[in-house]
Write a protein that holds these residues in place. Structure first.
Motif, PDB file in Angstrom:
ATOM      1  N   ASN A  42       0.781  -1.239   0.000  1.00 12.84           N
ATOM      2  CA  ASN A  42       0.000   0.000   0.000  1.00 12.84           C
ATOM      3  C   ASN A  42       0.813   1.290   0.000  1.00 12.84           C
ATOM      4  OD1 ASN A  42      -2.935  -1.066   0.565  1.00 12.84           O
ATOM      5  ND2 ASN A  42      -1.585  -2.180   1.942  1.00 12.84           N
ATOM      6  N   CYS A  43       2.080   1.206   0.276  1.00 14.41           N
ATOM      7  CA  CYS A  43       2.840   2.443   0.492  1.00 14.41           C
ATOM      8  C   CYS A  43       4.103   2.531  -0.369  1.00 14.41           C
ATOM      9  CB  CYS A  43       3.287   2.569   1.948  1.00 14.41           C
ATOM     10  SG  CYS A  43       2.068   2.039   3.158  1.00 14.41           S
ATOM     11  N   CYS A  46       4.845   4.624  -3.719  1.00 15.74           N
ATOM     12  CA  CYS A  46       5.216   6.038  -3.641  1.00 15.74           C
ATOM     13  C   CYS A  46       6.448   6.254  -2.755  1.00 15.74           C
ATOM     14  CB  CYS A  46       4.050   6.863  -3.100  1.00 15.74           C
ATOM     15  SG  CYS A  46       2.608   6.825  -4.185  1.00 15.74           S
ATOM     16  N   HIS A  47       6.415   5.728  -1.544  1.00 10.90           N
ATOM     17  CA  HIS A  47       7.491   6.049  -0.591  1.00 10.90           C
ATOM     18  C   HIS A  47       8.721   5.156  -0.761  1.00 10.90           C
ATOM     19  CE1 HIS A  47       5.178   9.052   1.607  1.00 10.90           C
ATOM     20  NE2 HIS A  47       4.137   8.239   1.517  1.00 10.90           N
ATOM     21  N   PRO A  59       7.595  12.291  -0.146  1.00 10.24           N
ATOM     22  CA  PRO A  59       8.563  12.525   0.933  1.00 10.24           C
ATOM     23  C   PRO A  59       9.087  11.213   1.528  1.00 10.24           C
ATOM     24  CG  PRO A  59       6.315  12.960   1.694  1.00 10.24           C
ATOM     25  CD  PRO A  59       6.228  12.705   0.215  1.00 10.24           C
ATOM     26  N   PRO A  60      10.293  11.253   2.096  1.00 12.77           N
ATOM     27  CA  PRO A  60      10.823  10.059   2.753  1.00 12.77           C
ATOM     28  C   PRO A  60      10.083   9.803   4.067  1.00 12.77           C
ATOM     29  CG  PRO A  60      12.277  11.932   3.137  1.00 12.77           C
ATOM     30  CD  PRO A  60      11.218  12.401   2.190  1.00 12.77           C
ATOM     31  N   SER A  64      12.307  10.764   8.657  1.00 12.61           N
ATOM     32  CA  SER A  64      11.446  11.937   8.523  1.00 12.61           C
ATOM     33  C   SER A  64      11.165  12.598   9.877  1.00 12.61           C
ATOM     34  CB  SER A  64      10.108  11.493   7.904  1.00 12.61           C
ATOM     35  OG  SER A  64       9.094  12.442   8.166  1.00 12.61           O
ATOM     36  N   PHE A  66       8.681  14.323  10.412  1.00 12.19           N
ATOM     37  CA  PHE A  66       7.223  14.274  10.559  1.00 12.19           C
ATOM     38  C   PHE A  66       6.807  13.156  11.526  1.00 12.19           C
ATOM     39  CE2 PHE A  66       2.796  13.711   9.364  1.00 12.19           C
ATOM     40  CZ  PHE A  66       2.394  14.961   8.933  1.00 12.19           C
ATOM     41  N   GLN A  81      -3.526  12.706   3.056  1.00 17.35           N
ATOM     42  CA  GLN A  81      -2.928  13.985   3.453  1.00 17.35           C
ATOM     43  C   GLN A  81      -2.790  14.845   2.210  1.00 17.35           C
ATOM     44  OE1 GLN A  81      -1.480  15.813   6.005  1.00 17.35           O
ATOM     45  NE2 GLN A  81      -0.630  17.191   4.458  1.00 17.35           N
ATOM     46  N   GLY A  83      -2.152  19.212   0.818  1.00 14.78           N
ATOM     47  CA  GLY A  83      -1.788  20.571   1.216  1.00 14.78           C
ATOM     48  C   GLY A  83      -0.307  20.586   1.507  1.00 14.78           C
ATOM     49  N   TYR A  92       6.670  19.781   0.334  1.00 10.98           N
ATOM     50  CA  TYR A  92       5.923  18.855  -0.533  1.00 10.98           C
ATOM     51  C   TYR A  92       4.501  19.382  -0.608  1.00 10.98           C
ATOM     52  CZ  TYR A  92       9.867  15.762   0.178  1.00 10.98           C
ATOM     53  OH  TYR A  92      11.127  15.239   0.218  1.00 10.98           O
ATOM     54  N   ASN A  93       3.894  19.195  -1.755  1.00 12.59           N
ATOM     55  CA  ASN A  93       2.510  19.641  -1.866  1.00 12.59           C
ATOM     56  C   ASN A  93       1.793  18.810  -2.919  1.00 12.59           C
ATOM     57  OD1 ASN A  93       0.111  20.966  -1.722  1.00 12.59           O
ATOM     58  ND2 ASN A  93       0.865  22.946  -2.456  1.00 12.59           N
ATOM     59  N   ARG A  94       1.527  17.580  -2.542  1.00 14.05           N
ATOM     60  CA  ARG A  94       0.808  16.686  -3.431  1.00 14.05           C
ATOM     61  C   ARG A  94      -0.255  15.969  -2.621  1.00 14.05           C
ATOM     62  NH1 ARG A  94       3.241  15.574  -8.337  1.00 14.05           N
ATOM     63  NH2 ARG A  94       2.406  13.469  -8.391  1.00 14.05           N
ATOM     64  N   MET A  96      -1.712  12.638  -0.965  1.00 18.97           N
ATOM     65  CA  MET A  96      -1.600  11.231  -0.584  1.00 18.97           C
ATOM     66  C   MET A  96      -3.025  10.714  -0.401  1.00 18.97           C
ATOM     67  SD  MET A  96       0.277   9.345   2.566  1.00 18.97           S
ATOM     68  CE  MET A  96      -0.517   7.946   3.356  1.00 18.97           C
TER      69      MET A  96
HETATM   70  C1  HEC Z   1       0.031   7.731  -4.229  1.00 22.04           C
HETATM   71  C2  HEC Z   1       1.252   7.931  -3.461  1.00 22.04           C
HETATM   72  C3  HEC Z   1       1.252   7.623  -1.986  1.00 22.04           C
HETATM   73  C4  HEC Z   1       0.903   6.461  -1.357  1.00 22.04           C
HETATM   74  C5  HEC Z   1       0.375   5.168  -1.967  1.00 22.04           C
HETATM   75  C6  HEC Z   1       1.171   6.675   0.053  1.00 22.04           C
HETATM   76  N1  HEC Z   1       1.650   7.931   0.260  1.00 22.04           N
HETATM   77 FE1  HEC Z   1       2.258   8.712   2.029  1.00 22.04          FE
HETATM   78  N2  HEC Z   1       2.508  10.534   1.156  1.00 22.04           N
HETATM   79  C7  HEC Z   1       2.353  10.798  -0.201  1.00 22.04           C
HETATM   80  C8  HEC Z   1       2.479  12.210  -0.432  1.00 22.04           C
HETATM   81  C9  HEC Z   1       2.412  12.916  -1.777  1.00 22.04           C
HETATM   82  C10 HEC Z   1       2.718  12.806   0.833  1.00 22.04           C
HETATM   83  C11 HEC Z   1       2.846  14.308   1.116  1.00 22.04           C
HETATM   84  C12 HEC Z   1       1.432  14.923   1.081  1.00 22.04           C
HETATM   85  C13 HEC Z   1       1.437  16.429   1.029  1.00 22.04           C
HETATM   86  O1  HEC Z   1       2.164  16.976   0.197  1.00 22.04           O
HETATM   87  O2  HEC Z   1       0.702  17.051   1.822  1.00 22.04           O
HETATM   88  C14 HEC Z   1       2.737  11.712   1.807  1.00 22.04           C
HETATM   89  C15 HEC Z   1       2.994  11.855   3.161  1.00 22.04           C
HETATM   90  C16 HEC Z   1       3.196  10.799   4.042  1.00 22.04           C
HETATM   91  C17 HEC Z   1       3.720  10.916   5.389  1.00 22.04           C
HETATM   92  C18 HEC Z   1       4.102  12.210   6.119  1.00 22.04           C
HETATM   93  C19 HEC Z   1       5.373  12.814   5.601  1.00 22.04           C
HETATM   94  C20 HEC Z   1       6.569  11.906   5.748  1.00 22.04           C
HETATM   95  O3  HEC Z   1       7.071  11.484   4.693  1.00 22.04           O
HETATM   96  O4  HEC Z   1       6.973  11.583   6.876  1.00 22.04           O
HETATM   97  C21 HEC Z   1       3.781   9.663   5.907  1.00 22.04           C
HETATM   98  C22 HEC Z   1       4.274   9.248   7.295  1.00 22.04           C
HETATM   99  C23 HEC Z   1       3.255   8.762   4.901  1.00 22.04           C
HETATM  100  N3  HEC Z   1       2.922   9.503   3.775  1.00 22.04           N
HETATM  101  C24 HEC Z   1       3.106   7.416   5.073  1.00 22.04           C
HETATM  102  C25 HEC Z   1       2.460   6.577   4.159  1.00 22.04           C
HETATM  103  C26 HEC Z   1       2.102   5.206   4.415  1.00 22.04           C
HETATM  104  C27 HEC Z   1       2.401   4.447   5.706  1.00 22.04           C
HETATM  105  C28 HEC Z   1       1.472   4.747   3.303  1.00 22.04           C
HETATM  106  C29 HEC Z   1       0.830   3.401   3.096  1.00 22.04           C
HETATM  107  C30 HEC Z   1      -0.322   3.110   3.871  1.00 22.04           C
HETATM  108  C31 HEC Z   1       1.465   5.822   2.333  1.00 22.04           C
HETATM  109  N4  HEC Z   1       2.060   6.923   2.894  1.00 22.04           N
HETATM  110  C32 HEC Z   1       0.974   5.716   1.029  1.00 22.04           C
HETATM  111  C33 HEC Z   1       2.121   9.855  -1.180  1.00 22.04           C
HETATM  112  C34 HEC Z   1       1.708   8.561  -0.960  1.00 22.04           C
END
Ligand code: HEC
Length: 139
Positions: A42-43, A46-47, A59-60, A64, A66, A81, A83, A92-94, A96
């Motif tokens: 699920n994650c 992107c990450h 973002p990493p 992090s 965060f 998330q 904004g 970052y501004n995309r 999630m």
């Molecule tokens: C489609 C791409 C995508 C997926 C899938 C995704 N994320 Fe994200 N995630 C992002 C983006 C883009 C941001 C920054 C959002 C913003 O700009 O406000 C973010 C932000 C975050 C952040 C806060 C910033 C940071 O990097 O510490 C965390 C923690 C995070 N995601 C964890 C997860 C986890 C855990 C999952 C799986 C359940 C997940 N994400 C799935 C795109 C994704």
């Protein structure tokens, strides 16, 4: 005789202490193992697998700043998330997307994996801890 009984009692205390500890350890390992799978499914798209993020897009999670706000992390896993945000000083501004398919247990397993792997924790983020937090930020 009395000494012997004392030694047996002491042994039992020590043994039960040990078994408590290892139950917690077994649970932590189970949460982490499941958490890795949920993360990959699920994650990681992107990450990325090692939580390193992808350029200026995603973002990493590894390292992090965060992660300091665990409630916010728990909430964004389920509800997404968007904004502008800063992670380690970078903007970052995309979007999630929300992941409403993840159960409370899966969110807890993810949080446990993330914080043990990248947040310097060595404990379980229990499903019982996560449930009321998710309830509060319900969207
Ligand atoms: C489609 C791409 C995508 C997926 C899938 C995704 N994320 Fe994200 N995630 C992002 C983006 C883009 C941001 C920054 C959002 C913003 O700009 O406000 C973010 C932000 C975050 C952040 C806060 C910033 C940071 O990097 O510490 C965390 C923690 C995070 N995601 C964890 C997860 C986890 C855990 C999952 C799986 C359940 C997940 N994400 C799935 C795109 C994704």
């Amino acid at each position: 005789m009395r000494q012997f009984a004392g030694a047996v009692a002491l042994c039992m205390v020590i043994l039960s202490g040990l078994s408590c500890q290892s139950e917690e350890e077994i649970k932590r390992e189970r949460y982490i193992t499941e958490g890795i799978l949920v993360y990959k499914n699920n994650c990681a798209n992107c990450h990325q697998n090692k939580g390193e993020g992808l350029a200026a897009l995603y973002p990493p999670i590894a390292g992090s700043d965060f992660l300091a706000d665990k409630n916010a992390v728990i909430c964004l896993i389920r509800y997404g998330q968007q904004g502008p945000i800063f992670v380690n000083g970078k903007p970052y501004n995309r979007v999630m997307p929300a992941q409403p398919q993840l159960s409370n247990l899966e969110v807890a397993e993810l949080a446990t994996y993330i914080y043990n792997e990248w947040g310097r924790e060595t404990k379980v983020t229990d499903v019982k801890t996560v449930a009321p937090i998710l309830e509060k930020c319900k969207k």
